[in-house]
Design a protein around this motif. Structure first.
Motif, mmCIF file in Angstrom:
data_model
loop_
_atom_site.group_PDB
_atom_site.id
_atom_site.type_symbol
_atom_site.label_atom_id
_atom_site.label_comp_id
_atom_site.label_asym_id
_atom_site.label_seq_id
_atom_site.Cartn_x
_atom_site.Cartn_y
_atom_site.Cartn_z
ATOM 1 N N PRO B 215 7.720 1.347 10.735
ATOM 2 C CA PRO B 215 7.028 0.749 9.596
ATOM 3 C C PRO B 215 6.427 1.859 8.726
ATOM 4 C CG PRO B 215 6.318 -0.239 11.678
ATOM 5 C CD PRO B 215 7.127 0.966 12.030
ATOM 6 N N PRO B 216 6.477 1.716 7.425
ATOM 7 C CA PRO B 216 5.922 2.785 6.562
ATOM 8 C C PRO B 216 4.454 3.045 6.849
ATOM 9 C CG PRO B 216 7.140 1.175 5.276
ATOM 10 C CD PRO B 216 7.064 0.631 6.657
ATOM 11 N N VAL B 217 3.732 1.982 7.187
ATOM 12 C CA VAL B 217 2.321 2.138 7.561
ATOM 13 C C VAL B 217 2.030 1.103 8.640
ATOM 14 C CG1 VAL B 217 1.527 0.601 5.689
ATOM 15 C CG2 VAL B 217 -0.052 2.285 6.656
ATOM 16 N N MET B 218 1.192 1.474 9.594
ATOM 17 C CA MET B 218 0.991 0.574 10.740
ATOM 18 C C MET B 218 0.034 -0.582 10.430
ATOM 19 S SD MET B 218 2.895 1.165 13.242
ATOM 20 C CE MET B 218 2.043 0.131 14.437
ATOM 21 N N PHE B 219 -0.948 -0.344 9.566
ATOM 22 C CA PHE B 219 -1.904 -1.412 9.239
ATOM 23 C C PHE B 219 -1.852 -1.644 7.730
ATOM 24 C CE2 PHE B 219 -3.340 0.437 13.192
ATOM 25 C CZ PHE B 219 -3.695 -0.669 13.958
ATOM 26 N N PRO B 220 -0.847 -2.381 7.261
ATOM 27 C CA PRO B 220 -0.634 -2.471 5.811
ATOM 28 C C PRO B 220 -1.619 -3.395 5.096
ATOM 29 C CG PRO B 220 0.998 -3.789 6.993
ATOM 30 C CD PRO B 220 0.191 -3.083 8.039
ATOM 31 N N ASP B 221 -2.206 -4.355 5.818
ATOM 32 C CA ASP B 221 -2.965 -5.397 5.125
ATOM 33 C C ASP B 221 -4.471 -5.163 5.164
ATOM 34 O OD1 ASP B 221 -0.576 -6.762 4.635
ATOM 35 O OD2 ASP B 221 -0.649 -7.681 6.640
ATOM 36 N N LEU B 222 -5.083 -5.376 3.998
ATOM 37 C CA LEU B 222 -6.547 -5.357 3.929
ATOM 38 C C LEU B 222 -7.006 -6.763 4.311
ATOM 39 C CD1 LEU B 222 -6.976 -3.400 0.555
ATOM 40 C CD2 LEU B 222 -7.136 -2.506 2.877
ATOM 41 N N LEU B 276 8.603 -2.288 15.815
ATOM 42 C CA LEU B 276 8.455 -0.940 16.358
ATOM 43 C C LEU B 276 7.078 -0.427 15.957
ATOM 44 C CD1 LEU B 276 10.249 1.151 17.852
ATOM 45 C CD2 LEU B 276 10.879 2.070 15.610
ATOM 46 N N CYS B 277 6.332 0.071 16.918
ATOM 47 C CA CYS B 277 5.024 0.649 16.605
ATOM 48 C C CYS B 277 5.144 2.169 16.616
ATOM 49 C CB CYS B 277 3.991 0.228 17.644
ATOM 50 S SG CYS B 277 3.512 -1.495 17.492
ATOM 51 N N ALA B 278 4.468 2.794 15.674
ATOM 52 C CA ALA B 278 4.498 4.261 15.593
ATOM 53 C C ALA B 278 3.075 4.788 15.643
ATOM 54 C CB ALA B 278 5.161 4.701 14.299
ATOM 55 N N ILE B 279 2.873 5.831 16.427
ATOM 56 C CA ILE B 279 1.566 6.471 16.505
ATOM 57 C C ILE B 279 1.819 7.972 16.620
ATOM 58 C CG2 ILE B 279 1.395 6.234 19.022
ATOM 59 C CD1 ILE B 279 -1.642 5.611 18.583
ATOM 60 N N THR B 280 0.925 8.762 16.050
ATOM 61 C CA THR B 280 1.145 10.212 16.028
ATOM 62 C C THR B 280 0.117 10.914 16.912
ATOM 63 O OG1 THR B 280 -0.136 10.287 13.972
ATOM 64 C CG2 THR B 280 2.256 10.263 13.757
ATOM 65 N N PRO B 281 0.483 11.225 18.143
ATOM 66 C CA PRO B 281 -0.440 11.987 18.999
ATOM 67 C C PRO B 281 -0.592 13.418 18.489
ATOM 68 C CG PRO B 281 1.686 11.730 20.088
ATOM 69 C CD PRO B 281 1.751 10.923 18.817
ATOM 70 N N GLY B 302 2.704 14.860 16.806
ATOM 71 C CA GLY B 302 3.979 14.410 17.348
ATOM 72 C C GLY B 302 4.196 12.964 16.920
ATOM 73 N N LEU B 303 5.378 12.439 17.155
ATOM 74 C CA LEU B 303 5.672 11.052 16.787
ATOM 75 C C LEU B 303 6.120 10.281 18.017
ATOM 76 C CD1 LEU B 303 6.106 8.814 14.664
ATOM 77 C CD2 LEU B 303 8.458 9.651 14.410
ATOM 78 N N PHE B 304 5.355 9.232 18.355
ATOM 79 C CA PHE B 304 5.669 8.379 19.498
ATOM 80 C C PHE B 304 5.944 6.973 18.978
ATOM 81 C CE2 PHE B 304 3.953 5.436 22.836
ATOM 82 C CZ PHE B 304 4.917 5.684 23.807
ATOM 83 N N THR B 305 7.068 6.411 19.386
ATOM 84 C CA THR B 305 7.386 5.048 18.965
ATOM 85 C C THR B 305 7.566 4.158 20.188
ATOM 86 O OG1 THR B 305 9.743 5.568 18.874
ATOM 87 C CG2 THR B 305 8.500 5.757 16.817
ATOM 88 N N TYR B 355 4.061 6.808 6.137
ATOM 89 C CA TYR B 355 2.874 7.473 6.676
ATOM 90 C C TYR B 355 2.182 6.470 7.593
ATOM 91 C CZ TYR B 355 -1.703 9.829 6.800
ATOM 92 O OH TYR B 355 -2.868 10.436 7.209
ATOM 93 N N PRO B 356 2.454 6.551 8.913
ATOM 94 C CA PRO B 356 1.925 5.509 9.814
ATOM 95 C C PRO B 356 0.415 5.356 9.751
ATOM 96 C CG PRO B 356 3.486 6.944 10.969
ATOM 97 C CD PRO B 356 3.253 7.563 9.622
ATOM 98 N N SER B 357 -0.289 6.473 9.474
ATOM 99 C CA SER B 357 -1.750 6.437 9.392
ATOM 100 C C SER B 357 -2.359 5.862 10.665
ATOM 101 C CB SER B 357 -2.175 5.615 8.161
ATOM 102 O OG SER B 357 -3.417 6.062 7.674
#
Lengths: 83, 456
Positions: B215-222, B276-281, B302-305, B355-357
């Motif tokens: 996903p371009p960003v993990m938490f897209p919604d306000l 798919l969830c993305a997080i950057t350790p 790093g990139l963990f999915t 940018y997963p942010s």
């Protein structure tokens, strides 16, 4: 690498490198015995990355750490990449 | 308050580009601007070794001089060349003013913390200032505490611990026989060599494959009005989690960090319905033996999915995703401008900024030892959950990451924390997520537990 002697030498060297990556918590003999997966022997994720880095530094080949499980397969993979 | 001086001389000198990790922090500091870049400063305190001394300010200054002479990174200043590119100059010698504050013995510790915070409260002038600031707390003319503030372009948290270890050694023994395992200028040369370029290209290829599908960003919604402050930060101190994560990590032959990384990513999957969830350790990159005494900023993202499986237990997810975690750790060293170019290219192709942010930061010291052998039984762990506690820490109103999960130790106990944009994850959900991580891991230590059963 189809020469059995060369493959044995490679296995011996890789077993030493596995031991070094674990700060000698496990011995090369335990690794060579091949009775357990590397994880079951005590190769942690940290040790695994150290091992893969060491293999890259010494042999110039890139091993996917996500696919390293048992020692025999590791030896075959590295041997295959070395041609 | 009195200012005394440190001098250093006779060290090697040189000029180089920035190491990859340095460049990543340099860019982040540049974007933050000089009024905010002090946020990146790192500080540490050293109480004078008991049973030795007393140490005069001059003796401590001599040790600090030897410390700076020992590490390239502490003598490096960063400038910008005619093309606007940063480079660093490592000096062979120089001098540094040290701030000294006198106080009564009972106040020494508190005064030291105040001095460190004060020294860390302004950004470093990268071109003209050494990347280290020193403060001394004295009682009756003897030094009781040393405050060390480091610019993040010179050191990450691990390097800061090396600096403090070396300073203590220099105070106790006067010298350190062994030279550092590697130096900054050697590291830059290695990264700029063919070996380094290949390593970087492989890492960026890993990222690119991920960036094409995440996903371009993990938490897209306000989803809520901003809290006060908008980026709120909570921490959960939990002995139960410490014991439980050790049990789970040992069972699966992995680090406690990997267990927590997987647990929190699985739980994010219960909050946001991504395939798919993305997080950057933030990876310390201290796997090679030569990094043992290397002072610089080696940490990079790093990139963990992880593809959330609602019906999978944490144990099953850990087994399934461990290879991906290994790749995330392995591919966290890369040439930062080349990585930026890849992100621009993939974002342009996808028509959206990727940018997963969403990041994960294990702030604990690198642990090369095994996990502790003794663990309390199930009853003791479950009982201790009642003693775990949430604390709110100061937040900020502007930040560049929506979701920053961190692992640390507080009062000697494992603690997990989360700083998040409350417009995307309100304060009650921040607390809920921390509690869910604790519950999922504690339950998984003793039975099969699924993220969906403990979802925040």
């Amino acid at each position: 690498m189809h020469n059995p002697t060369a493959q044995d030498e490679l296995a011996g060297r890789l077993a030493e490198m596995v031991a070094a990556a674990t700060d000698d918590q496990i011995s090369p003999a335990d690794v060579l015995a091949g009775e357990h997966s590397l994880a079951a022997l005590g190769v942690t994720s940290l040790s695994l990355i150290r091992l893969v880095d060491a293999i890259e530094d010494e042999f110039g080949v890139d091993v996917d750490p996500g696919l390293v499980d048992d020692f025999a397969t590791l030896v075959e993979d590295v041997a295959g990449m070395l041609g | 308050m009195l200012d005394v001086g440190v001098t250093f001389a006779g060290a090697r000198e040189g000029r180089s580009g920035l190491a990859w990790g340095q460049r990543a922090i340099y860019d982040a500091m540049r974007i933050a601007g000089p009024e905010n870049a002090h946020y990146f400063n790192i500080w540490r305190l050293l109480a004078m070794p008991r049973g030795r001394g007393p140490y005069s300010p001059a003796e401590v200054c001599a040790a600090v001089g030897a410390l700076i002479a020992r590490h390239d990174a502490l003598r490096a200043r960063v400038s910008v060349d005619g093309d606007g590119l940063p480079y660093q100059t490592v000096a062979s010698g120089g001098g540094l003013t040290v701030r000294t504050v006198a106080c009564a013995e009972p106040e020494a510790e508190k005064a030291a913390e105040g001095l460190a915070l004060d020294l860390a409260s302004t950004s470093f002038d990268l071109a003209s200032e050494w990347p280290i600031r020193i403060g001394l707390i004295t009682c009756d003319d003897a030094v009781r505490q040393v405050a060390v503030v480091l610019c993040h372009t010179a050191a990450d948290g691990y390097a800061a611990d090396i600096v403090m270890r070396d300073l203590r050694q220099l105070l106790l023994r006067g010298t350190i026989a062994r030279p550092p395992s590697q130096q900054l200028l050697d590291l830059v040369a290695e990264q700029e060599s063919g070996v380094g370029r290949n390593r970087s290209e492989r890492a960026i290829a890993h990222w690119e494959a991920g960036y094409r599908v995440i996903p371009p960003v993990m938490f897209p919604d306000l989803v809520a009005e901003p809290g006060a402050p908008r980026w709120s930060k909570a921490i959960l101190e939990s002995r139960a989690l410490e014991d439980a994560v050790t049990i789970v990590a040992r069972r699966h032959h992995m680090s406690t960090a990997t267990v927590l990384l997987t647990a929190v990513t699985s739980l994010i999957g219960t909050i946001i319905p991504h395939e798919l969830c993305a997080i950057t350790p933030i990876v310390h990159n201290r796997f090679r033996p030569e990094t043992r005494d290397l002072v610089t900023t080696l940490s990079q993202l790093g990139l963990f999915t992880l593809a959330p499986e609602p019906d999978a237990t944490l144990a099953e997810t850990l087994e399934a995703t461990q290879p991906e975690a290994m790749r995330a750790y392995r591919h966290a060293q890369y040439d930062q401008p080349a990585w930026d170019a890849m992100v621009d290219r993939v974002s342009a192709e996808r028509g959206v900024r990727v940018y997963p942010s969403c990041c994960f930061n294990d702030l604990r010291p690198v642990d090369h030892s095994g996990l502790p052998d003794n663990s309390p039984g199930e009853d003791a762990v479950r009982t201790s959950v009642a003693a775990s506690r949430i604390e709110w820490l100061p937040g900020v109103d502007h930040f560049n990451c929506d979701f920053c999960f961190f692992v640390t130790r507080q009062s000697g106990i494992l603690s997990i924390g989360l700083s998040a944009d409350t417009c995307r994850l309100p304060q009650d959900r921040i607390v809920g997520l921390l509690r869910s991580v604790e519950e999922l891991v504690v339950e998984s230590a003793f039975r099969d537990a699924k993220p969906g059963e403990v979802a925040p």
